[in-house]
Write an enzyme that holds these catalytic residues in place. Structure first.
Site, PDB file in Angstrom:
ATOM      1  N   GLU A  28      -9.038  14.906  31.388  1.00 33.37           N
ATOM      2  CA  GLU A  28      -9.090  14.516  32.796  1.00 33.37           C
ATOM      3  C   GLU A  28      -7.865  15.007  33.558  1.00 33.37           C
ATOM      4  O   GLU A  28      -7.974  15.530  34.676  1.00 33.37           O
ATOM      5  CB  GLU A  28      -9.199  12.990  32.914  1.00 33.37           C
TER       6      GLU A  28
ATOM      7  N   CYS B  14      -9.258   6.980  29.206  1.00 31.35           N
ATOM      8  CA  CYS B  14      -8.402   5.932  28.641  1.00 31.35           C
ATOM      9  C   CYS B  14      -7.700   5.177  29.771  1.00 31.35           C
ATOM     10  O   CYS B  14      -7.402   5.725  30.827  1.00 31.35           O
ATOM     11  CB  CYS B  14      -7.380   6.533  27.672  1.00 31.35           C
TER      12      CYS B  14
ATOM     13  N   SER C 277     -11.781  38.340  -4.748  1.00 30.99           N
ATOM     14  CA  SER C 277     -12.906  39.172  -4.341  1.00 30.99           C
ATOM     15  C   SER C 277     -14.210  38.640  -4.931  1.00 30.99           C
ATOM     16  O   SER C 277     -15.296  39.051  -4.543  1.00 30.99           O
ATOM     17  CB  SER C 277     -12.693  40.612  -4.794  1.00 30.99           C
TER      18      SER C 277
ATOM     19  N   TRP D 134     -15.287  35.617  -4.617  1.00 37.27           N
ATOM     20  CA  TRP D 134     -15.846  34.539  -3.803  1.00 37.27           C
ATOM     21  C   TRP D 134     -17.296  34.853  -3.454  1.00 37.27           C
ATOM     22  O   TRP D 134     -17.660  36.003  -3.165  1.00 37.27           O
ATOM     23  CB  TRP D 134     -15.049  34.379  -2.511  1.00 37.27           C
TER      24      TRP D 134
ATOM     25  N   ARG E 293     -11.039  22.459   7.840  1.00 35.96           N
ATOM     26  CA  ARG E 293      -9.834  21.814   7.297  1.00 35.96           C
ATOM     27  C   ARG E 293      -8.917  21.301   8.399  1.00 35.96           C
ATOM     28  O   ARG E 293      -8.262  20.269   8.227  1.00 35.96           O
ATOM     29  CB  ARG E 293      -9.075  22.805   6.402  1.00 35.96           C
TER      30      ARG E 293
ATOM     31  N   SER F 189     -21.900  13.206  -6.681  1.00 37.01           N
ATOM     32  CA  SER F 189     -21.477  11.799  -6.777  1.00 37.01           C
ATOM     33  C   SER F 189     -21.421  11.145  -5.399  1.00 37.01           C
ATOM     34  O   SER F 189     -21.797   9.977  -5.243  1.00 37.01           O
ATOM     35  CB  SER F 189     -20.114  11.700  -7.481  1.00 37.01           C
TER      36      SER F 189
END
Length: 380
Positions: free
Chosen positions: A54, A80, A175, A177, A191, A311
């Site tokens: 704002e 706020c 490499s 991956w 992240r 899990s």
């Protein structure tokens, strides 16, 4: 609700998304100011601790040499009305003499929850709420859940080939991956959203990850390892950097009792140890999430392997799922099959508000769980 109101609010929502990954644990918020059917000011919350959307929109008007007096503001979350790292946005709105404020969603925080709207109305400003409310709630789902319930938002993330393999067989350099470089860059945006990043011990043993957001942010997320038998190598990257970015090793109380010397060596490296109740030889995830939430971890990114991911799904603890799918069928050259532990799930897991995006030839699929959707709708 006028179509024009929705049009302007969608502009504010688009601005708000620019703050994702920079403002957490605050919510990403966008705001525009409209006068004579023209947008005269735009703003979004750009960084944690900085001016809110704002205020930035009002400043933008002044930069452009336009007076916002008697104009209308569209903002994605209730302004706020309390003093924190910045002065109240309601004060800035009142001082700018705006005539109307349209709010997408109410902030469920204890210090807000309608107080900002009430203050604006008391000052004689017309306030409208609920325009594009669902879109705003989805945008701020992690913040809304944490503010209303005190529980962290859990994101499960993994990258896989078309045939469900998470890695190439054997060992090799980076490499090997499965996902491409563009996808991996996007993971770092995830992240930056999170205040906690969790993996299992098998991921640490196989990949020796650093688990930091790159490029770095001011405060790195707490890096968390599920290690029920304390197999964490003392030479791993996590422990070598424990004094630069926090590391939390989660184990069981029984393991600490039977391996006190190993526990002491880990803590001497700068890591913190959390001993959970033993659940069939594994760490109790419900207990862990409760402890993480009380530490103020509002978003937890789970980057573990199939066992850890399954899990969380078994216990219905996932709020958001993010999968990067690479256009590869690895066959016998692939390893770590995501399908095997998923076969043990009691029921199917459906996703809602699914979004897909391409990163080169990779495709990212994201969606939220039924339980998370219900919480977003209830929280107010």
């Amino acid at each position: 609700m006028a179509d024009q109101d929705k049009k302007y609010m969608r502009v504010a929502l688009k601005l708000a998304r620019r703050g994702i990954g920079s403002v957490e644990p605050n919510p990403p918020v966008g705001a525009i100011i409209v006068k004579a059917n023209q947008i005269i000011g735009r703003g979004w919350h750009e960084e944690f601790g900085g001016a809110h959307a704002e205020v930035n929109a009002i400043r933008d008007c002044k930069t452009l040499g336009v007076n916002p007096r008697r104009a209308a503001m569209y903002v994605t979350l209730e302004p706020c009305s309390h003093h924190a790292k910045t002065p109240p946005c309601t004060d800035a709105i009142i001082a700018a003499k705006l005539a109307k404020v349209t709010v997408a969603a109410i902030d469920p925080s204890e210090h807000a929850n309608g107080k900002g709207v009430k203050q604006l109305r008391k000052a004689g400003i017309q306030v409208q709420t609920g325009v594009c409310e669902m879109q705003a709630r989805l945008l701020n789902a992690p913040f809304i859940k944490f503010a209303a319930t005190g529980k962290c938002w859990v994101i499960l993330k993994w990258a896989q080939s078309i045939d469900g393999k998470l890695a190439w067989a054997g060992t090799g350099p980076r490499s090997q991956w499965v996902s491409n470089e563009l996808s991996r860059k996007d993971v770092h945006k995830l992240r930056r959203r999170a205040s906690g990043i969790l993996v299992g011990i098998n991921t640490v043993l196989a990949d020796d990850p650093l688990l930091t957001a790159r490029p770095g942010k001011v405060e790195q997320a707490t890096r968390i390892v599920l290690d029920s038998r304390l197999r964490l190598p003392l030479s791993c990257k996590l422990l070598r950097t424990a004094k630069k970015a926090p590391v939390l090793v989660v184990t069981t109380r029984q393991t600490v009792r039977t391996n006190p010397k190993i526990a002491e060596k880990i803590t001497q490296k700068g890591a913190e140890l959390l001993a959970c109740p033993d659940t069939q030889g594994r760490c109790n995830i419900d207990f862990l999430l409760d402890k993480l939430s009380k530490r103020g971890i509002a978003q937890l990114l789970v980057e573990g392997g199939p066992t850890v991911i399954a899990s969380f799904l078994k216990e219905q603890l996932a709020d958001e799922i993010c999968v990067y799918i690479a256009p590869k069928i690895l066959g016998p050259q692939g390893s770590v099959d995501i399908a095997k532990p998923m076969a043990e799930l009691a029921e199917a897991v459906g996703l809602h508000y699914v979004d897909t995006k391409r990163f080169g030839d990779d495709v990212r699929l994201t969606g939220i769980s039924k339980k998370a959707l219900a919480e977003i709708l209830i929280c107010s």
